[in-house]
Design an enzyme around this catalytic site. Structure first.
Site, short mmCIF file in Angstrom:
data_model
loop_
_atom_site.label_atom_id
_atom_site.label_comp_id
_atom_site.label_asym_id
_atom_site.label_seq_id
_atom_site.Cartn_x
_atom_site.Cartn_y
_atom_site.Cartn_z
N GLY A 36 19.15 -37.07 1.00
CA GLY A 36 18.60 -38.36 0.61
C GLY A 36 18.21 -39.26 1.77
N GLU A 37 18.74 -38.98 2.95
CA GLU A 37 18.47 -39.84 4.11
C GLU A 37 17.08 -39.58 4.68
OE1 GLU A 37 21.58 -39.95 7.15
OE2 GLU A 37 22.87 -38.97 5.68
N ALA A 38 16.35 -40.65 4.92
CA ALA A 38 14.98 -40.54 5.42
C ALA A 38 14.91 -39.79 6.75
CB ALA A 38 14.36 -41.93 5.56
N ILE A 41 15.24 -36.08 6.03
CA ILE A 41 14.01 -35.59 5.38
C ILE A 41 12.92 -35.45 6.43
CG2 ILE A 41 12.19 -36.17 3.72
CD1 ILE A 41 14.37 -37.62 2.08
#
Length: 126
Positions: A36-38, A41
């Site tokens: 979920g962490e940008a 990603i």
């Protein structure tokens, strides 16, 4: 770090030769759940783009940076299209607008963007 070594090894094992960009991305993401962490990603999309371009040297992108930016954009479209919390869904025109000038200051072909948009909106990444 060990986690990065594992991710890099996973990416090196992937063969995207002859795959369309979104097809390759689906294949890539089928082996794990995207974090979920940008920042995480971001790392995954960078490695995907690099590997996709190595496997498909005659691709539509001016360079791996363009492929990387577009990969991230496709993930954003995926989230937008298939997350129930997003009320105002991105239109094809908005998707095209979001990707203007990302291909070494030029636009990616409209038909390419339309195909990717339709594929992602109509078929959620699983």
């Amino acid at each position: 770090p060990f986690n990065l070594d594992v991710m890099y090894s996973y990416v090196e094992m992937c063969d995207f030769t002859g795959m369309k960009f979104d097809e390759g991305l689906r294949h890539f993401l089928s082996g794990f759940r995207l974090p979920g962490e940008a920042q995480k990603i971001d790392r995954f999309m960078l490695k995907y783009a690099e590997r996709y371009c190595i496997c498909n040297p005659e691709n539509i992108f001016a360079n791996t940076d363009a492929a990387y930016v577009f990969a991230y954009s496709v993930i954003m479209l995926q989230t937008d299209a298939h997350n129930a919390q997003v009320k105002n869904k991105m239109t094809m025109e908005e998707f095209k607008k979001n990707n203007r000038g990302i291909n070494d200051e030029k636009d990616l072909p409209g038909e390419f963007l339309s195909e990717i948009y339709e594929n992602v909106v109509n078929n959620e990444f699983k």
